[in-house]
Write an enzyme that holds these catalytic residues in place. Structure first.
Site, short mmCIF file in Angstrom:
data_model
loop_
_atom_site.label_atom_id
_atom_site.label_comp_id
_atom_site.label_asym_id
_atom_site.label_seq_id
_atom_site.Cartn_x
_atom_site.Cartn_y
_atom_site.Cartn_z
N ASP A 87 -2.40 -0.51 -8.49
CA ASP A 87 -1.65 -0.36 -7.25
C ASP A 87 -2.57 -0.37 -6.03
OD1 ASP A 87 0.92 0.40 -5.88
OD2 ASP A 87 -0.29 2.13 -5.31
N GLU A 136 -1.93 -5.60 -7.46
CA GLU A 136 -0.98 -5.60 -6.35
C GLU A 136 -1.83 -5.69 -5.09
OE1 GLU A 136 1.83 -3.44 -3.38
OE2 GLU A 136 0.23 -2.38 -4.43
#
Length: 628
Positions: A307, A360
């Protein structure tokens, strides 16, 4: 338990199985059963472990420094699985006293309680068939279609206070659903322990502990084991970019800035009010890489989605001028984070070449999914955030205005093969006032569903892997709410049933037709037929597989106007079978189509020798297969 070699590798930053050494480990020492404790606190002058076994008395069981490593260790007789404990740390810094949860705990109490729990990871896995063959399922030329799930809100139990399902309760329900809809993988929003449920897991405190909200470590193992036994891969979201500053957590762990940077221009994330890891510190890199390998090895995860990578790469991420410190070259790149990410991916793929890592990363940072030896970051795949934003912006427009924004649909092909891209329609796009996928679509209710079917169809036509967040596949009207279940009651209505069936059929087609997945990352797999028919709002393309004459033609009509006798050039004659039509009545469409297929005529079009004169339904996507 800690050898001289362990200490050397830890302080050097190259010990990647710290979970075997630090934390709490039930053990037998000289015939005495108990638990061995070890914690890293180099700026402590005194450390003890206390808990239910000593009536929370911090004077009873002091730990002892392990040479000059900064680690404190000790064995406490009589302490077994289930005992609660914390570390009591007296710092050299002003003599401050800190009460901390174990950074290596295998289980913690359910928040707001914060004690760690002595636990083991004993479990008999039954997924050997999957583990031996998962390289094939995770390969870059395999069909990868991901169902993104927030376990706490996927399905709740209304009759019992609207509680979440446990890991074990979710297993049969999730397996049946994912199999029926044809997804190849499930991706869970972070299941690591986190103090605030509303963070969705993205503010992690337990880097080695699954959330106790849904059960024990063995319960999570059971869920993953069952998914594997039904040929469903498991990807876990993982957050090495920042951590919350809760008092019991990693922040100022021993009175010093141990895990984070001391200077707030480096160590405080301005968007989330969280602490940023200090990647220049050897022991921090050991901690994080050990965490990544822990979930892959102890929980058999098939991949990690990392993330907020962009926030790691840029020193000035979300910071104004004067609020960040340049690197040693005067630039904005976080050189230590780059080194860490490369090392992370190198270690993962060296030890587990049959898994994947997903970045991401929301900027145009080059070579995110290219090997480190070629100057890349070493990820297996990168989320194509640009495609997500451009396409959703286009689809939200009234069709009468779409011709002025045609580039939003075609721009990604200028960069599509620079990375190994995954196309996400993720949770971030259906929260915070952005509206649900269905709610973003223009027009009346019928047009909204038709537009959403067209969006999904165009997504599956693209050269890339796919991801859909839960609720999108049934056409949920309202935004995702983490405290509520998906609105499964909507499936009593035909339009929602039809949309769900469309997604299932897209997944089936994607998985069974090699032309739609073999060259997802190779320019040989994609070819425009016509991407310039702006006025008609029509786009046509070809997908190719390895086998000659393995072609799929995809034609998209992004206007509500039916197009009759619309001619599309194709590479060969013969009968082209209409595999899917988003306007079919079973999906909620008008039923307009081409009666199962068309014969290609020797009429040149689009620089091709043959063409199909087809009926294009309104707001539709059609898939045709070339004759073999």
């Amino acid at each position: 338990m800690l050898t001289a070699n362990d200490l050397y590798l830890f302080n050097e930053g190259s010990h990647f199985h710290l979970y075997d050494k630090l934390g709490a480990h039930p053990a037998t020492l000289q015939g005495v059963e108990g638990t061995y404790f070890a914690v890293w606190a180099p700026e402590a002058e005194q450390v003890s472990v206390f808990g239910t076994f000593n009536h929370w008395d911090p004077t009873r069981h002091p730990l002892h420094p392990c040479q000059f490593s900064g680690i404190w260790e000790g064995f406490v007789p009589g302490v077994g699985v289930g005992a609660l404990y914390k570390f009591h740390i007296r710092s050299r810094h002003h003599g401050s006293v800190l009460i901390k949860t174990d950074p290596f705990a295998r289980l913690n109490e359910i928040p707001p309680k914060s004690a760690s729990v002595v636990w083991n990871l004993d479990y008999t896995w039954q997924d050997s068939n999957w583990m031996h063959t998962r390289a094939r399922h995770n390969a870059l030329d395999a069909p990868i279609s991901i169902y993104e799930v927030h376990l706490g809100s996927w399905m709740r139990v209304p009759g019992e206070g609207n509680r979440s399902l446990s890991y074990r309760e979710a297993a049969p329900k999730l397996i049946e659903y994912v199999q029926r809809l044809g997804f190849t993988h499930v991706e869970f929003l972070p299941l690591m322990d986190h103090p605030f449920f509303g963070s969705w897991g993205y503010q992690t405190t337990g880097y080695f502990a699954p959330s106790g909200n849904y059960g024990t470590p063995q319960d999570l193992m059971y869920l993953i084991d069952q998914l594997h036994q039904h040929d469903i891969g498991v990807i876990l979201d993982w957050v090495p970019s920042h951590f919350p500053t809760d008092e019991h957590g990693l922040g100022r762990f021993d009175g010093s800035h141990l895990f984070e940077h001391a200077d707030p221009r480096q160590g405080l994330h301005p968007d989330w009010g969280t602490a940023v890891f200090n990647y220049s510190r050897n022991e921090v890199r050991s901690f994080l890489i050990s965490s990544a390998l822990f979930w892959l090895e102890q929980y058999h995860a098939d991949g990690l989605r990392v993330d907020a990578v962009a926030s790691m790469l840029y020193l000035d991420y979300s910071r104004k001028e004067g609020e960040w410190i340049p690197n040693r070259h005067g630039g904005r790149e976080n050189l230590e984070a780059i080194t860490f990410l490369r090392q992370l991916n190198e270690e993962i793929y060296r030890r587990h070449p049959d898994v994947q890592t997903f970045a991401e990363e929301s900027t145009s940072w080059p070579s995110v999914s290219r090997p480190t030896y070629a100057g890349g970051l070493g990820f297996g795949m990168k989320w194509d955030m640009g495609w997500m934003h451009d396409t959703l912006e286009y689809m939200a427009l009234d069709p009468v205005y779409r011709k002025h924004h045609h580039r939003n649909l075609t721009f990604r092909m200028l960069y599509a093969f620079q990375e190994n891209f995954l196309l996400p329609l993720s949770h971030d796009e259906v929260v915070h006032g952005k509206g649900s996928l269905l709610g973003k679509m223009p027009g009346d209710d019928w047009q909204k569903f038709a537009n959403l079917r067209a969006l999904f169809g165009y997504m599956y036509a693209q050269a890339a892997k796919k991801l859909i967040f839960m609720g999108g596949e049934i056409g949920q009207w309202r935004e995702w709410a983490h405290d509520d279940s998906i609105d499964w009651n909507l499936l009593q209505y035909q339009p929602h049933q039809g949309l769900q069936r469309w997604v299932a059929d897209l997944n089936h087609l994607y998985r069974t037709e090699p032309a739609l997945h073999e060259f997802d990352f190779d320019p040989r797999g994609f070819e425009w037929i016509d991407c310039q028919d702006v006025d008609a709002g029509v786009i046509s393309l070809l997908r190719h597989g390895r086998t000659p004459q393995q072609h799929i033609a995809v034609v998209c009509n992004f206007t509500p106007v039916p197009r009759l006798q619309y001619r599309v050039g194709v590479p060969q004659g013969g009968y082209w079978k209409e595999l899917l039509n988003s306007d079919a009545s079973m999906y909620g469409g008008t039923g307009l189509g081409n009666l199962g297929g068309l014969s290609a005529e020797p009429i040149p079009a689009h620089d091709r020798t043959h063409s199909l004169a087809m009926t294009l339904p309104p707001l539709s996507v059609l898939f045709f297969k070339a004759p073999s």
